[in-house]
Write an enzyme that holds these catalytic residues in place. Structure first.
Site, PDB file in Angstrom:
ATOM      1  N   HIS A  45      21.797  72.546  -3.623  1.00 57.36           N
ATOM      2  CA  HIS A  45      21.349  71.954  -5.037  1.00 57.36           C
ATOM      3  C   HIS A  45      22.708  72.859  -5.752  1.00 57.36           C
ATOM      4  CE1 HIS A  45      17.327  70.345  -4.759  1.00 57.36           C
ATOM      5  NE2 HIS A  45      18.347  69.546  -4.162  1.00 57.36           N
ATOM      6  N   GLU A  47      22.775  74.895  -8.562  1.00 59.49           N
ATOM      7  CA  GLU A  47      22.485  76.107  -8.190  1.00 59.49           C
ATOM      8  C   GLU A  47      23.099  77.341  -7.604  1.00 59.49           C
ATOM      9  OE1 GLU A  47      20.961  72.802  -8.997  1.00 59.49           O
ATOM     10  OE2 GLU A  47      18.702  73.487  -9.631  1.00 59.49           O
ATOM     11  N   ARG A 179      33.864  50.727  -8.348  1.00 60.14           N
ATOM     12  CA  ARG A 179      33.006  50.924  -7.047  1.00 60.14           C
ATOM     13  C   ARG A 179      33.718  52.624  -6.606  1.00 60.14           C
ATOM     14  NH1 ARG A 179      37.852  47.004  -5.031  1.00 60.14           N
ATOM     15  NH2 ARG A 179      36.474  44.677  -6.319  1.00 60.14           N
ATOM     16  N   THR A 191      32.039  34.062  -1.997  1.00 60.86           N
ATOM     17  CA  THR A 191      32.939  34.391  -2.420  1.00 60.86           C
ATOM     18  C   THR A 191      34.643  35.052  -1.094  1.00 60.86           C
ATOM     19  OG1 THR A 191      32.178  35.246  -4.966  1.00 60.86           O
ATOM     20  CG2 THR A 191      34.176  36.742  -3.903  1.00 60.86           C
ATOM     21  N   ASP A 195      37.931  34.190  -2.069  1.00 59.41           N
ATOM     22  CA  ASP A 195      38.786  35.092  -2.919  1.00 59.41           C
ATOM     23  C   ASP A 195      39.012  36.255  -1.181  1.00 59.41           C
ATOM     24  OD1 ASP A 195      38.029  33.927  -4.970  1.00 59.41           O
ATOM     25  OD2 ASP A 195      36.904  36.015  -5.567  1.00 59.41           O
ATOM     26  N   GLY A 285      29.828  35.358  -8.201  1.00 56.20           N
ATOM     27  CA  GLY A 285      30.162  34.304  -8.569  1.00 56.20           C
ATOM     28  C   GLY A 285      29.015  33.883  -9.331  1.00 56.20           C
ATOM     29  N   ILE A 287      26.277  31.839  -9.751  1.00 59.07           N
ATOM     30  CA  ILE A 287      25.294  30.985  -9.071  1.00 59.07           C
ATOM     31  C   ILE A 287      23.977  31.718  -8.482  1.00 59.07           C
ATOM     32  CG2 ILE A 287      24.500  29.660  -7.532  1.00 59.07           C
ATOM     33  CD1 ILE A 287      26.879  27.776  -7.477  1.00 59.07           C
ATOM     34  N   LEU A 288      24.692  33.383  -8.091  1.00 58.97           N
ATOM     35  CA  LEU A 288      24.645  33.982  -7.771  1.00 58.97           C
ATOM     36  C   LEU A 288      24.221  35.326  -8.213  1.00 58.97           C
ATOM     37  CD1 LEU A 288      23.193  35.796  -5.329  1.00 58.97           C
ATOM     38  CD2 LEU A 288      25.158  36.646  -4.683  1.00 58.97           C
ATOM     39  N   ALA A 290      23.544  34.881 -11.525  1.00 62.51           N
ATOM     40  CA  ALA A 290      21.997  33.650 -12.662  1.00 62.51           C
ATOM     41  C   ALA A 290      20.958  34.180 -11.781  1.00 62.51           C
ATOM     42  CB  ALA A 290      22.863  32.607 -12.942  1.00 62.51           C
TER      43      ALA A 290
END
Ligand SMILES: Nc1c(N[C@@H]2O[C@H](COP(=O)(O)O)[C@@H](O)[C@H]2O)[nH]c(=O)[nH]c1=O
Ligand SMILES: [Zn+2]
Length: 359
Positions: A45, A47, A179, A191, A195, A285, A287-288, A290
């Site tokens: 960690h 610390e 990203r 997509t 694209d 896009g 549809i997915l 929604a």
């Protein structure tokens, strides 16, 4: 000092899941004598690194940590004990750890040992950096972020499907940084076909998310940028019964393929939670998008708006049909903020379910 902790923590952006991003700074007589951050799950960690760098100078020091020191034996021993053993006098904590294994226990342990503890310094910034981790811990699901780029008249592409580019270079750079902070980016088969994106962070020093394609039919092109896994891994999620020949072709190229009985955003988020993910970016896009919203796979919206108009009654929009019939059913965003990026505007907000935990 706390902002310095956050800067250190962010060096591991995208690489710590299922663990949080944490930074620590040790200060002795006003001088920084040790710094550290958590590089990835399984490693020490923040610390521990900061105390090690400070060495003997940790005795009598003040340590700043962006997240409450842990108090449990996990993959690593408790930091609370490490701080006590090092002889630290004061601990300044950014935020309480929402992890039920810690949840105030680290702070209580330090106080019981006579150490002064201050909690909640730059708390909002600390929570923002770890919003994915917080969501994962509290809801047992990754935080879903829906990102889209649209024109001022609300279109994400022309009627013919052309979408490169809606926004300018600066906004696209912002998406690349986004990203780098996420564990996965999800798109649908449409997509890929339209694209042919590569969905990387376009920065060889930064993290690349797992690129996820949801496709029931596997009606996908044989050649696509996503099938080249030299830069970043790709996962194709499909349904039982889709073409084994295509699946094998993908596997030969190094693409991972997983079959679901029923491929839904909800199932996908469960799968990604089980893989240890904290934040997932939906770049799909309408549809997915929604169906992801309807199935509570999205909690945060990031809408890039470009000041241009393309018109068209049939030009696609960012969110498909949600089945709402009245304006009173509209999903209200809360904690809304906006900023200008180059010539575009980015509007961000949260769907109500997460409003209370991410201040
Ligand atoms: N300070 C701090 C963490 N603090 C707590 O420890 C938990 C992980 O424990 P473990 O499995 O032992 O690494 C994590 O979920 C969080 O609650 N974790 C980190 O990975 N890095 C750190 O700097
Ligand atoms: Zn710890």
């Amino acid at each position: 000092m706390m902002l310095r902790c956050l800067k250190l923590a962010a060096k591991a952006l995208g690489r710590t899941s299922p663990n949080p991003l944490v930074g620590a700074v040790v200060v002795q007589n006003g001088e920084v004598v040790g710094e550290g951050f958590h590089p990835r799950a399984g490693e020490p960690h923040a610390e521990v690194f900061a105390l090690k760098a400070a060495g003997e100078r940790a005795r009598g020091s003040t340590i700043y940590v962006s997240l409450e020191p842990c108090n449990h034996y996990g993959r690593t021993p408790p930091c609370s004990e490490g701080l006590i053993d090092a002889g630290v006098s004061k601990v300044v904590v950014g935020m309480v750890d929402p992890n039920p294994l810690v949840a105030g226990g680290g702070i209580a342990r330090l106080r019981a040992a006579g150490i002064e503890v201050v909690v909640g310094v730059e708390e909002a910034a600390c929570r923002r950096l770890n919003e994915g981790f917080i969501h994962r811990i509290l809801y047992q699901r990754p935080l879903g972020i829906l990102k889209y780029a649209m024109t001022l008249d609300g279109k994400i592409a022309t009627t013919s499907g052309h979408s490169a580019w809606v926004t300018n270079q600066d906004a696209r750079g912002e998406v690349h940084r986004l990203r780098a902070a996420c564990d996965a980016v999800i798109i649908g088969g449409n997509t890929v076909r339209q694209d042919n994106p590569d969905l990387t962070s376009h920065n060889c020093d930064a993290h690349n998310p797992l690129r996820v394609v949801m496709s029931r039919s596997l009606n996908l092109p044989e050649q696509a940028r996503l099938w080249d896994t030299r830069q970043a891994p790709t996962l194709v999620l499909t349904e039982v019964g889709s073409s084994q020949t295509f699946q094998n072709m993908l596997r030969e190229k190094g693409v991972e393929v997983v079959e679901f009985t029923s491929l839904t955003p909800e199932q996908v988020m469960t799968h990604l939670y089980e893989r240890g993910f904290c934040s997932v970016l939906w770049e799909c896009g309408g549809i997915l998008a929604a169906s992801a919203i309807a199935q509570s796979a999205v909690q945060k919206i990031m809408a890039f708006i470009a000041p241009k108009i393309i018109g068209g009654n049939h030009a696609p929009t960012p969110v498909g049909d949600l089945g709402l019939t009245s304006m009173t059913q509209a999903l209200p965003l809360e904690r809304v903020s906006w900023r200008i990026i180059g010539s575009d505007c980015l509007v961000e907000g949260y769907l109500p379910s997460v409003i209370k935990l991410i201040k």
